[in-house]
Design a protein around this motif. Sequence first.
Motif, PDB file in Angstrom:
ATOM      1  N   VAL A  60      33.649  -0.863  11.399  1.00  0.00           N
ATOM      2  CA  VAL A  60      34.350   0.144  12.179  1.00  0.00           C
ATOM      3  C   VAL A  60      35.789   0.214  11.704  1.00  0.00           C
ATOM      4  O   VAL A  60      36.454  -0.817  11.552  1.00  0.00           O
ATOM      5  N   THR A  61      36.270   1.440  11.495  1.00  0.00           N
ATOM      6  CA  THR A  61      37.669   1.671  11.147  1.00  0.00           C
ATOM      7  C   THR A  61      38.206   2.731  12.097  1.00  0.00           C
ATOM      8  O   THR A  61      37.559   3.760  12.308  1.00  0.00           O
ATOM      9  N   VAL A  62      39.369   2.467  12.679  1.00  0.00           N
ATOM     10  CA  VAL A  62      40.041   3.440  13.541  1.00  0.00           C
ATOM     11  C   VAL A  62      41.428   3.658  12.967  1.00  0.00           C
ATOM     12  O   VAL A  62      42.168   2.703  12.734  1.00  0.00           O
ATOM     13  N   THR A  63      41.770   4.931  12.737  1.00  0.00           N
ATOM     14  CA  THR A  63      43.106   5.263  12.240  1.00  0.00           C
ATOM     15  C   THR A  63      43.778   6.225  13.216  1.00  0.00           C
ATOM     16  O   THR A  63      43.118   7.001  13.905  1.00  0.00           O
ATOM     17  N   ASN A  64      45.109   6.164  13.254  1.00  0.00           N
ATOM     18  CA  ASN A  64      45.867   7.076  14.110  1.00  0.00           C
ATOM     19  C   ASN A  64      46.194   8.355  13.347  1.00  0.00           C
ATOM     20  O   ASN A  64      45.789   8.519  12.192  1.00  0.00           O
ATOM     21  N   GLU A  65      46.949   9.240  13.980  1.00  0.00           N
ATOM     22  CA  GLU A  65      47.284  10.537  13.368  1.00  0.00           C
ATOM     23  C   GLU A  65      48.076  10.386  12.067  1.00  0.00           C
ATOM     24  O   GLU A  65      47.983  11.231  11.187  1.00  0.00           O
ATOM     25  N   ALA A  66      48.825   9.310  11.939  1.00  0.00           N
ATOM     26  CA  ALA A  66      49.617   9.075  10.729  1.00  0.00           C
ATOM     27  C   ALA A  66      48.772   8.466   9.609  1.00  0.00           C
ATOM     28  O   ALA A  66      49.261   8.234   8.511  1.00  0.00           O
ATOM     29  N   GLY A  67      47.498   8.186   9.889  1.00  0.00           N
ATOM     30  CA  GLY A  67      46.621   7.605   8.883  1.00  0.00           C
ATOM     31  C   GLY A  67      46.685   6.091   8.806  1.00  0.00           C
ATOM     32  O   GLY A  67      46.073   5.480   7.931  1.00  0.00           O
ATOM     33  N   GLU A  68      47.404   5.468   9.744  1.00  0.00           N
ATOM     34  CA  GLU A  68      47.507   4.000   9.765  1.00  0.00           C
ATOM     35  C   GLU A  68      46.249   3.401  10.386  1.00  0.00           C
ATOM     36  O   GLU A  68      45.809   3.842  11.446  1.00  0.00           O
ATOM     37  N   ALA A  69      45.704   2.398   9.715  1.00  0.00           N
ATOM     38  CA  ALA A  69      44.512   1.719  10.238  1.00  0.00           C
ATOM     39  C   ALA A  69      44.914   0.816  11.401  1.00  0.00           C
ATOM     40  O   ALA A  69      45.738  -0.076  11.263  1.00  0.00           O
ATOM     41  N   LEU A  70      44.331   1.077  12.576  1.00  0.00           N
ATOM     42  CA  LEU A  70      44.583   0.264  13.760  1.00  0.00           C
ATOM     43  C   LEU A  70      43.521  -0.814  13.905  1.00  0.00           C
ATOM     44  O   LEU A  70      43.791  -1.883  14.457  1.00  0.00           O
ATOM     45  N   VAL A  71      42.323  -0.507  13.436  1.00  0.00           N
ATOM     46  CA  VAL A  71      41.195  -1.441  13.514  1.00  0.00           C
ATOM     47  C   VAL A  71      40.403  -1.330  12.229  1.00  0.00           C
ATOM     48  O   VAL A  71      40.114  -0.241  11.755  1.00  0.00           O
ATOM     49  N   GLU A  72      40.087  -2.471  11.656  1.00  0.00           N
ATOM     50  CA  GLU A  72      39.132  -2.587  10.556  1.00  0.00           C
ATOM     51  C   GLU A  72      38.329  -3.827  10.891  1.00  0.00           C
ATOM     52  O   GLU A  72      38.820  -4.942  10.748  1.00  0.00           O
ATOM     53  N   LYS A  73      37.113  -3.604  11.386  1.00  0.00           N
ATOM     54  CA  LYS A  73      36.378  -4.711  11.970  1.00  0.00           C
ATOM     55  C   LYS A  73      34.891  -4.583  11.663  1.00  0.00           C
ATOM     56  O   LYS A  73      34.341  -3.495  11.622  1.00  0.00           O
ATOM     57  N   GLN A  74      34.248  -5.735  11.467  1.00  0.00           N
ATOM     58  CA  GLN A  74      32.796  -5.776  11.330  1.00  0.00           C
ATOM     59  C   GLN A  74      32.233  -6.360  12.620  1.00  0.00           C
ATOM     60  O   GLN A  74      32.736  -7.372  13.119  1.00  0.00           O
ATOM     61  N   LEU A  75      31.213  -5.699  13.169  1.00  0.00           N
ATOM     62  CA  LEU A  75      30.609  -6.131  14.425  1.00  0.00           C
ATOM     63  C   LEU A  75      29.107  -6.296  14.280  1.00  0.00           C
ATOM     64  O   LEU A  75      28.455  -5.491  13.598  1.00  0.00           O
ATOM     65  N   GLU A  76      28.588  -7.306  14.935  1.00  0.00           N
ATOM     66  CA  GLU A  76      27.142  -7.471  15.078  1.00  0.00           C
ATOM     67  C   GLU A  76      26.775  -6.759  16.379  1.00  0.00           C
ATOM     68  O   GLU A  76      27.374  -7.031  17.422  1.00  0.00           O
ATOM     69  N   VAL A  77      25.811  -5.842  16.308  1.00  0.00           N
ATOM     70  CA  VAL A  77      25.433  -5.070  17.489  1.00  0.00           C
ATOM     71  C   VAL A  77      23.963  -5.348  17.801  1.00  0.00           C
ATOM     72  O   VAL A  77      23.071  -4.880  17.100  1.00  0.00           O
ATOM     73  N   PRO A  78      23.700  -6.122  18.859  1.00  0.00           N
ATOM     74  CA  PRO A  78      22.311  -6.417  19.216  1.00  0.00           C
ATOM     75  C   PRO A  78      21.609  -5.171  19.758  1.00  0.00           C
ATOM     76  O   PRO A  78      22.235  -4.139  19.983  1.00  0.00           O
ATOM     77  N   VAL A  79      20.337  -5.288  20.009  1.00  0.00           N
ATOM     78  CA  VAL A  79      19.538  -4.182  20.533  1.00  0.00           C
ATOM     79  C   VAL A  79      19.893  -3.956  22.003  1.00  0.00           C
ATOM     80  O   VAL A  79      20.142  -4.905  22.745  1.00  0.00           O
ATOM     81  N   VAL A  80      19.914  -2.683  22.428  1.00  0.00           N
ATOM     82  CA  VAL A  80      20.203  -2.318  23.812  1.00  0.00           C
ATOM     83  C   VAL A  80      19.175  -2.962  24.738  1.00  0.00           C
ATOM     84  O   VAL A  80      17.982  -2.820  24.534  1.00  0.00           O
ATOM     85  N   LYS A  81      19.652  -3.685  25.739  1.00  0.00           N
ATOM     86  CA  LYS A  81      18.740  -4.288  26.719  1.00  0.00           C
ATOM     87  C   LYS A  81      18.417  -3.296  27.822  1.00  0.00           C
ATOM     88  O   LYS A  81      17.321  -3.232  28.307  1.00  0.00           O
ATOM     89  N   ARG A  82      19.405  -2.518  28.228  1.00  0.00           N
ATOM     90  CA  ARG A  82      19.213  -1.419  29.170  1.00  0.00           C
ATOM     91  C   ARG A  82      19.734  -0.174  28.488  1.00  0.00           C
ATOM     92  O   ARG A  82      20.519  -0.250  27.566  1.00  0.00           O
ATOM     93  N   ASN A  83      19.343   0.955  28.970  1.00  0.00           N
ATOM     94  CA  ASN A  83      19.658   2.200  28.278  1.00  0.00           C
ATOM     95  C   ASN A  83      21.145   2.491  28.152  1.00  0.00           C
ATOM     96  O   ASN A  83      21.572   3.146  27.222  1.00  0.00           O
ATOM     97  N   THR A  84      21.975   2.012  29.054  1.00  0.00           N
ATOM     98  CA  THR A  84      23.394   2.352  28.996  1.00  0.00           C
ATOM     99  C   THR A  84      24.307   1.141  28.839  1.00  0.00           C
ATOM    100  O   THR A  84      25.511   1.275  28.880  1.00  0.00           O
ATOM    101  N   GLU A  85      23.760  -0.032  28.664  1.00  0.00           N
ATOM    102  CA  GLU A  85      24.571  -1.237  28.551  1.00  0.00           C
ATOM    103  C   GLU A  85      25.147  -1.354  27.138  1.00  0.00           C
ATOM    104  O   GLU A  85      24.412  -1.357  26.163  1.00  0.00           O
ATOM    105  N   PRO A  86      26.475  -1.429  27.003  1.00  0.00           N
ATOM    106  CA  PRO A  86      27.037  -1.549  25.652  1.00  0.00           C
ATOM    107  C   PRO A  86      26.663  -2.879  25.017  1.00  0.00           C
ATOM    108  O   PRO A  86      26.585  -3.892  25.684  1.00  0.00           O
ATOM    109  N   ASN A  87      26.407  -2.844  23.725  1.00  0.00           N
ATOM    110  CA  ASN A  87      26.049  -4.051  23.006  1.00  0.00           C
ATOM    111  C   ASN A  87      27.258  -4.724  22.380  1.00  0.00           C
ATOM    112  O   ASN A  87      27.270  -5.914  22.159  1.00  0.00           O
ATOM    113  N   ALA A  88      28.247  -3.934  22.057  1.00  0.00           N
ATOM    114  CA  ALA A  88      29.474  -4.449  21.458  1.00  0.00           C
ATOM    115  C   ALA A  88      30.600  -3.500  21.869  1.00  0.00           C
ATOM    116  O   ALA A  88      30.352  -2.331  22.166  1.00  0.00           O
TER     117      ALA A  88
END
Length: 134
Positions: A54-82
């Motif tokens: 995941v990469t998130v940049t602001n309007e100026a193009g600066e990277a605020l987040v550069e992260k690797q995440l492990e995302v398990p399978v959804v246990k319930r339909n709306t429960e976030p995994n990560a």
Amino acid sequence: MAHSLANSFSRRRVITAVIAGVGGSLAGCLSATPEGSSDLIFLNHNENPITIDVTVTNEAGEALVEKQLEVPVVKRNTEPNASIDDVFESDGQYTVSVNVTDGPSATEQLDITGTEDDSETHSVSIDGDEITFS
């Protein structure tokens, strides 16, 4: 007659209580996101866990987040995994890129307006070859 009138009244009370409970539950689902919620949540609707970059940049193009995440399978339909907290520093436009290892990738520009009270949450759903931002 009195017995059947009492049963009818009792059924009405039960039905009214059920309707009120369902209405209250739905109202909670439809209300605004609580203050202090995660900025980004990720939902994996696949059969197996996935790894995402995941990469998130602001309007100026600066990277605020550069992260690797492990995302398990959804246990319930709306429960976030990560999730990622405290990404959006101020209201404005942010670019979020998600790349699934050995899978699809997508980029979306998000207009963020809830940073003053930290109440805005965006979700990224991953299902097969489809990545959906909301």
